[in-house]
Design a protein around this motif. Structure first.
Motif, mmCIF file in Angstrom:
data_model
loop_
_atom_site.group_PDB
_atom_site.id
_atom_site.type_symbol
_atom_site.label_atom_id
_atom_site.label_comp_id
_atom_site.label_asym_id
_atom_site.label_seq_id
_atom_site.Cartn_x
_atom_site.Cartn_y
_atom_site.Cartn_z
ATOM 1 N N LEU A 1 0.837 -1.198 0.000
ATOM 2 C CA LEU A 1 0.000 0.000 0.000
ATOM 3 C C LEU A 1 0.875 1.251 0.000
ATOM 4 C CD1 LEU A 1 -2.985 0.930 0.133
ATOM 5 C CD2 LEU A 1 -2.723 1.026 2.612
ATOM 6 N N GLU A 2 1.927 1.228 0.801
ATOM 7 C CA GLU A 2 2.841 2.366 0.834
ATOM 8 C C GLU A 2 3.526 2.552 -0.521
ATOM 9 O OE1 GLU A 2 5.352 1.358 4.080
ATOM 10 O OE2 GLU A 2 3.900 1.970 5.625
ATOM 11 N N LYS A 3 3.823 1.435 -1.180
ATOM 12 C CA LYS A 3 4.422 1.517 -2.511
ATOM 13 C C LYS A 3 3.447 2.146 -3.504
ATOM 14 C CE LYS A 3 6.543 -1.406 -6.084
ATOM 15 N NZ LYS A 3 6.901 -2.802 -6.463
ATOM 16 N N LEU A 4 2.172 1.764 -3.420
ATOM 17 C CA LEU A 4 1.164 2.363 -4.293
ATOM 18 C C LEU A 4 0.962 3.840 -3.968
ATOM 19 C CD1 LEU A 4 -1.444 -0.550 -4.332
ATOM 20 C CD2 LEU A 4 0.059 0.147 -6.204
ATOM 21 N N ASP A 5 1.023 4.182 -2.682
ATOM 22 C CA ASP A 5 0.918 5.591 -2.297
ATOM 23 C C ASP A 5 2.089 6.390 -2.864
ATOM 24 O OD1 ASP A 5 -1.458 5.326 -0.901
ATOM 25 O OD2 ASP A 5 -0.472 4.955 1.015
ATOM 26 N N ARG A 6 3.266 5.781 -2.836
ATOM 27 C CA ARG A 6 4.435 6.475 -3.397
ATOM 28 C C ARG A 6 4.284 6.657 -4.901
ATOM 29 N NH1 ARG A 6 7.151 3.086 0.310
ATOM 30 N NH2 ARG A 6 7.709 1.596 -1.338
ATOM 31 N N ARG A 7 3.663 5.677 -5.548
ATOM 32 C CA ARG A 7 3.447 5.796 -6.990
ATOM 33 C C ARG A 7 2.502 6.944 -7.291
ATOM 34 N NH1 ARG A 7 0.182 1.527 -10.785
ATOM 35 N NH2 ARG A 7 0.267 2.760 -12.708
ATOM 36 N N VAL A 8 1.414 7.048 -6.502
ATOM 37 C CA VAL A 8 0.487 8.167 -6.683
ATOM 38 C C VAL A 8 1.207 9.482 -6.432
ATOM 39 C CG1 VAL A 8 -1.594 9.286 -5.778
ATOM 40 C CG2 VAL A 8 -1.576 6.809 -6.141
ATOM 41 N N ALA A 9 2.000 9.519 -5.367
ATOM 42 C CA ALA A 9 2.733 10.748 -5.041
ATOM 43 C C ALA A 9 3.704 11.109 -6.153
ATOM 44 C CB ALA A 9 3.485 10.560 -3.722
ATOM 45 N N THR A 10 4.344 10.092 -6.735
ATOM 46 C CA THR A 10 5.267 10.343 -7.844
ATOM 47 C C THR A 10 4.530 10.932 -9.034
ATOM 48 O OG1 THR A 10 6.742 8.560 -7.149
ATOM 49 C CG2 THR A 10 6.883 9.258 -9.455
ATOM 50 N N CYS A 11 3.351 10.387 -9.325
ATOM 51 C CA CYS A 11 2.558 10.916 -10.437
ATOM 52 C C CYS A 11 2.151 12.364 -10.179
ATOM 53 C CB CYS A 11 1.316 10.048 -10.658
ATOM 54 S SG CYS A 11 1.680 8.401 -11.305
ATOM 55 N N LEU A 12 1.802 12.668 -8.946
ATOM 56 C CA LEU A 12 1.464 14.057 -8.604
ATOM 57 C C LEU A 12 2.690 14.951 -8.725
ATOM 58 C CD1 LEU A 12 -0.833 13.411 -5.505
ATOM 59 C CD2 LEU A 12 -1.549 14.371 -7.707
ATOM 60 N N ASP A 13 3.851 14.435 -8.303
ATOM 61 C CA ASP A 13 5.091 15.201 -8.446
ATOM 62 C C ASP A 13 5.397 15.462 -9.921
ATOM 63 O OD1 ASP A 13 5.449 15.289 -5.716
ATOM 64 O OD2 ASP A 13 6.871 13.609 -5.661
ATOM 65 N N ASN A 14 5.155 14.430 -10.739
ATOM 66 C CA ASN A 14 5.405 14.594 -12.177
ATOM 67 C C ASN A 14 4.504 15.681 -12.759
ATOM 68 O OD1 ASN A 14 7.315 12.575 -12.050
ATOM 69 N ND2 ASN A 14 5.924 10.968 -12.784
ATOM 70 N N MET A 15 3.259 15.698 -12.303
ATOM 71 C CA MET A 15 2.342 16.747 -12.745
ATOM 72 C C MET A 15 2.848 18.103 -12.280
ATOM 73 S SD MET A 15 -0.400 15.469 -14.430
ATOM 74 C CE MET A 15 -1.826 16.485 -14.113
ATOM 75 N N HIS A 16 3.317 18.155 -11.044
ATOM 76 C CA HIS A 16 3.809 19.413 -10.493
ATOM 77 C C HIS A 16 5.057 19.882 -11.235
ATOM 78 C CE1 HIS A 16 6.007 22.003 -7.611
ATOM 79 N NE2 HIS A 16 4.780 22.431 -7.298
ATOM 80 N N ASP A 17 5.938 18.945 -11.559
ATOM 81 C CA ASP A 17 7.163 19.299 -12.282
ATOM 82 C C ASP A 17 6.856 19.849 -13.672
ATOM 83 O OD1 ASP A 17 8.607 18.460 -10.098
ATOM 84 O OD2 ASP A 17 9.113 16.489 -10.954
ATOM 85 N N ALA A 18 5.753 19.380 -14.231
ATOM 86 C CA ALA A 18 5.371 19.832 -15.580
ATOM 87 C C ALA A 18 4.441 21.032 -15.538
ATOM 88 C CB ALA A 18 4.710 18.679 -16.338
ATOM 89 N N GLU A 19 4.264 21.620 -14.346
ATOM 90 C CA GLU A 19 3.282 22.693 -14.172
ATOM 91 C C GLU A 19 3.511 23.856 -15.130
ATOM 92 O OE1 GLU A 19 0.334 25.205 -13.140
ATOM 93 O OE2 GLU A 19 0.511 23.068 -12.658
ATOM 94 N N GLU A 20 4.743 24.286 -15.249
ATOM 95 C CA GLU A 20 5.017 25.448 -16.095
ATOM 96 C C GLU A 20 4.656 25.154 -17.544
ATOM 97 O OE1 GLU A 20 8.841 28.268 -17.293
ATOM 98 O OE2 GLU A 20 8.897 27.035 -15.471
ATOM 99 N N GLU A 21 5.026 23.974 -17.998
ATOM 100 C CA GLU A 21 4.724 23.586 -19.384
ATOM 101 C C GLU A 21 3.221 23.428 -19.591
ATOM 102 O OE1 GLU A 21 5.301 19.631 -22.160
ATOM 103 O OE2 GLU A 21 6.848 20.094 -20.661
ATOM 104 N N ILE A 22 2.545 22.805 -18.600
ATOM 105 C CA ILE A 22 1.091 22.602 -18.724
ATOM 106 C C ILE A 22 0.370 23.944 -18.717
ATOM 107 C CG2 ILE A 22 -0.951 21.675 -17.553
ATOM 108 C CD1 ILE A 22 0.807 19.368 -16.562
#
Length: 1019
Positions: A361-382
């Motif tokens: 479950l913690e691994k899946l939570d980290r995956r979700v968090a990573t996806c959110l981080d990826n969205m955040h990292d792409a914020e300027e471009e988006i």
């Protein structure tokens, strides 16, 4: 001069058996106003005479009545069938002549640590008490059992398994180097530290706690409580002090900030049976649940039969009916519905992942968090791409926001929507618009049919959202897919006196979850509504949102016990239900997510009345946070940028996978009280709906002057060191576990109808010592098994049989039949089949085909591989149909609390040991080990004896078995098909290193050894 007569020892049992029914604590059945359980009442002047005249038996009415020859005066009355012997009559008269001194019942007296007998300096405390009693009885104890017997005995008693060959070798080597005392103590310490110890102790606690994997009643559907079972195993292995063990299980939920483990522990009192039948009176089974908890708790911790006071005052012990219902009050507030959920756990429960599952479950939570981080990292471009996209918006081509999981979307603007309008007069409805275009309008004699929309079920995640302008709010159905039959399966959203009510129905009216908004609605006002369900069949899993805001709701019904298939329900209708009628109003932007529960953030976005094109006219820096989120969602739903689409899809997939895994996690039913509680009342004659006087929380006055006010205080009171029963009852069960019978042979009843302790001073010493040691379970057990009393030989002399056939004085060790779980585990271990995996879901070992079908509509599916060979405490336990080999071999049935092992001796038990698939397969595998040991039959038989019994065979035994082995070979040589049949039993692979004949003969030899009395007995 007669010997001193003691009330507790000599008179109370006599009164309890023959007098208390009519002259005891129960005022409802008391005759002639006379009670003999209290001295003041017994010696009271009854008008010139008294029942008992202290010091003068001949003047006592009791003595005159028991000796009367007039049947109208004789006591007990002839019609009662009760008769006093001449010896009993004389004893009663002597007691009165001696002053008729009463005593409080021994078990209700405070525990005071008695002095050790004079011989204690030369002996261990237990042995000092035993030897003192033996001396009084003119009996001499036997010496210690042979070392091999001692190790096998203590291994079976502390771990439920015999010693291995290696363990026996180490033990014997320790004896040679250090002597028997040190070697034996080292072995005891090793056994107490073994994880097998926790499993062995958990078994008897599971029987006391009525643990099972099903609910009981009717079809006896499955439940999930194995995480509580594993908590018990871990608690024993960690040597959790018994006072903490008690408090956590009875009231861990009432700690200020309970941990998950604290809550899991409270599963003890959720192991009771649960009824999921349709039409049961809810109040009746709420009471039955509380009754079961009180009766179980009283038996396990206090050894008293308080359940006898449910319908009237206890007839033998000083417990009033009101005191019984005061005990009920501690357990009456559980936030349960009264009807069980079919095929799942019933409220209250929590998710209880294992360590491995938590890591995933913690691994899946980290995956979700990573996806959110990826969205955040792409914020300027988006943001840059979104700004360009906003300048070229094409409203007609825009996809709606929040389309992930959106299965059906009705906006009533297009002619190709699958909508059928049904009017009573056959005319078309008047056109109507909403802030979003055309809308569905119903005027009280028409409705819209949207066709079948599957997945809207209590045991599934789903969401419904729409804009609504009600034309009426007093009554009427807004949405409904109820079936037309009386079961009314489906959902329906309705108005009731201005409130919006949402029902999920599997069977009207006994299987419904219903919530209702506290707020009321105004006609003619456009409002956004969202309904979400988490699939747990609980009213608390349903939410109503109004204009994006979660609502405070009232729970109207919470009994949706049935699981439904996805195609459950009829066509979805707007504005009509056959069972409720029509409704007036408008609906628009109707969404169905049949596999997904929208989050609060998502609901807030689709509840926004502003369209993306209108928000686009607002400069980005001036937009509200909600407007900005709507525009971001609109962009991501319509972007042609593959990278941005990928980022969104990855996030959605990660969230979906996490939700799916979360839904698969095990749950555990726990104790959790309603905030407002439930009032408790005395129930006249014990009937659930016959309410008498109020009964606030309290405990029997005979046990204390303090009155705990809640369940946590009650649990602490049980183990506060002042309670007269808890420590006595607990150490008595430990003694029973090791010696075959308790010092009090009625562990379930320490009251007047129970047996007196055989060694009362030793019982109190053990109880006091248990508390003084900090309620240390392992220390108490070690003290018992280290005693010479425990380690004695079990040989029986003629004098012992004559003077003490039941071994009440412990001049010898008692032999006891091994219970079914130990017999099964033993053969699995000896055969090499045992899989010692700790914890986890219950497994399905062998069971006769079709057995479950005889009692329910469930089918038992035999497991595969390792599942077949786990220890017996992991076996799936159907409450109404126990595993047949366990039932035949004297295990408790788990319907009720059981604290005294059953001991029977029937032909069916022998047939089980010979023919049950597990025992037969184990014999086959043991036979293979026997053959592999040597090419010499004498050596093979010696090996078999050592592996199973821990000793070498005698010459006579070896001779008989050698001849038998040869005869089995002859038989199978003549009957090769029979040999193949013997070797076909069980799923485990066969070792082909030896001939079919040899393997079949060795199988039968092993089977014979498994059935030796010595193998089925703890010597």
């Amino acid at each position: 001069m007669a010997d001193e007569i003691r009330f507790n020892q000599d008179i109370r049992p006599l009164f309890s058996d023959t007098c208390f029914h009519c002259h005891g604590p129960d005022s409802n059945t008391r005759e002639a106003g006379l009670r003999l359980d209290q001295r003041d009442a017994a010696i009271d002047d009854l008008g010139g005479y008294a029942a008992i005249v202290p010091g003068n038996a001949s003047a006592s009415e009791v003595v005159q009545r028991i000796n009367s020859e007039d049947p109208d005066l004789l006591m007990p009355p002839p019609e009662s069938g009760l008769v006093l012997t001449e010896k009993q009559k004389q004893k009663l008269a002597d007691w009165i002549d001696q002053g008729a001194t009463y005593e409080r019942h021994w078990a209700f007296e405070p525990i005071i640590r008695p002095d050790l007998p004079n011989s204690s300096r030369a002996h261990k405390p237990i042995d000092a008490f035993i030897l003192d009693a033996l001396s009084t009885a003119s009996l001499k104890p036997l010496g210690l059992a042979p070392p091999r017997t001692q190790l096998r005995r203590v291994s079976l008693d502390l771990t439920g398994l015999p010693p291995t060959l290696e363990e026996m070798s180490v033990f014997l080597a320790d004896i040679d180097s250090d002597g028997i005392e040190i070697a034996y103590e080292n072995a005891v310490d090793r056994l107490l530290q073994s994880p097998r110890y926790g499993e062995r102790m958990a078994w008897q606690w599971m029987e006391a706690a009525r643990y099972a994997d099903t609910d009981g009643y009717q079809n006896d559907g499955p439940r999930e409580m194995w995480r509580w079972r594993d908590w018990v195993i871990d608690a024993y292995n960690a040597n959790l002090p018994f006072d903490d063990f008690t408090i956590l299980q009875l009231a861990g939920d009432q700690f200020p900030d309970p941990s998950e483990q604290d809550l899991i522990a409270t599963g003890f009192n959720r192991n009771n049976r649960y009824n999921s039948e349709e039409g049961i009176p809810i109040d009746e089974f709420l009471l039955e649940n509380a009754v079961d908890r009180v009766d179980t708790t009283a038996t396990v911790w206090m050894g008293i039969t308080v359940g006898c006071a449910r319908c009237h005052d206890h007839k033998y012990d000083p417990f009033s009916q009101r005191e019984y219902y005061q005990l009920i009050d501690y357990f009456n507030d559980v936030a349960e519905s009264g009807r069980a959920i079919k095929l799942a756990n019933s409220e209250p429960w929590i998710k209880t992942p294992t360590d491995a599952q938590r890591a995933k479950l913690e691994k899946l939570d980290r995956r979700v968090a990573t996806c959110l981080d990826n969205m955040h990292d792409a914020e300027e471009e988006i943001a840059e791409a979104q700004q360009i996209w906003e300048t070229s918006l094409d409203p007609p081509s825009l996809s709606p926001i929040m389309i992930h999981g959106l299965d059906h979307y009705f906006h009533f603007d297009a002619s190709n929507e699958r909508v059928v309008i049904e009017r009573a007069d056959g005319t078309d409805p008047a056109p109507s618009t909403s802030p979003f275009g055309n809308s569905a309008v119903v005027s009280g004699n028409d409705h819209y049919n949207l066709g079948k929309i599957p997945g809207l079920i209590g045991n599934g995640r789903f969401s419904i959202a729409f804009w609504m302008s009600p034309g009426q709010t007093n009554t009427g159905v807004v949405l409904s897919n109820e079936q037309a039959n009386t079961k009314r399966e489906g959902i329906f959203v309705e108005f009731v006196d201005g409130h919006l009510r949402w029902n999920i129905n599997s069977r009207w009216i006994s299987g419904v979850s219903t919530i209702q908004t506290k707020q009321t609605f105004e006609p003619g006002k456009w409002t956004h509504i969202a309904l979400t369900n988490d699939g747990t069949q609980r009213a608390r899993g349903m939410k109503i949102y109004v204009d994006g805001v979660p609502q405070v709701v009232d729970v109207i019904r919470n009994t949706n016990s049935n699981r439904s298939k996805r195609d459950h329900g009829a066509d979805m209708l707007i504005g009509f239900s056959k069972h409720v009628g029509h409704w007036k109003g408008q609906l628009d932007e109707l969404r169905f997510y049949s596999n997904r529960m929208l989050s609060a953030d998502e609901v807030e976005l689709i509840a926004c009345a502003e369209t993306p094109e209108s928000i686009a006219t607002v400069p980005p820096g001036q937009r509200t946070e909600r407007q900005a989120r709507v525009m971001r969602a609109a962009y991501l739903a319509n972007t042609d940028k593959a990278e941005h689409e990928r980022l969104l899809t990855e996030l959605q997939n990660a969230q979906t996978e996490r939700t799916k895994f979360w839904d698969s996690l095990p749950t555990t039913m726990i104790m959790q009280d309603l905030p407002e509680g439930r009032p408790s009342f005395v129930r006249t004659r014990g009937v659930y709906d016959q309410l008498g006087e109020p009964a606030p929380a309290g405990v029997p006055a005979v046990l204390t002057t303090a009155q705990p006010t809640n369940r946590l205080e009650f649990a602490r009171w049980l183990v506060d060191g002042q309670h007269p029963l808890t420590a006595r009852v607990t150490v008595n069960r430990y003694w029973q576990m090791l010696f075959g019978r308790g010092l009090v042979n009625t562990p379930e009843d320490f009251g007047s109808q129970g047996d007196l302790p055989t060694h009362p001073e030793m019982l109190d010493w053990l109880a006091s010592d248990f508390m003084d040691r900090g309620w240390d379970i392992k220390a108490t057990l070690k003290q018992m098994v280290m005693s010479d009393t425990y380690r004695r030989s079990s040989n029986v002399t003629k004098k012992h049989l004559e003077k003490d056939s039941d071994n009440l004085f412990y001049a010898r060790a008692s032999r006891k039949r091994l219970p079914g779980n130990v017999l099964r585990d033993q053969v699995l271990m000896v055969s090499g089949l045992l899989v010692e995996e700790r914890g986890g879901p219950s497994v399905n070992p062998y069971q006769p085909a079709g057995l479950w079908k005889e009692a329910s509509n469930f089918t038992y599916k035999v497991g595969k591989g390792d599942e077949l060979y786990r220890r017996s405490l992991y076996t799936y336990w159907k409450r109404t149909l126990s595993p047949p080999n366990m039932a035949l071999l004297d295990t408790a049935d788990r319907e009720w609390c059981s604290v005294k092992p059953r001991q029977t001796n029937t032909p069916l038990q022998s047939l089980t040991l010979l023919n049950d698939e597990t025992f037969a397969e184990a014999a086959r595998k043991f036979g293979e080990l026997i053959l592999a040991r040597s090419t010499n039959d004498d050596e093979r038989i010696a090996y078999a004896f050592h592996r199973l019994l821990g000793r070498a065979p005698t010459d006579d035994e070896a001779s008989v078995l050698t001849d038998a082995f040869a005869s089995y070979r002859d038989t199978f040589t003549r009957s090769p098909e029979q040999a193949k049949a013997v070797l076909s039993i069980g799923q485990s692979e066969s070792d082909d290193d030896h001939s079919v004949v040899d393997r079949a003969a060795a199988t039968v030899l092993a089977n014979i050894l498994f059935n030796l009395e010595e193998a089925t007995t703890r010597d």
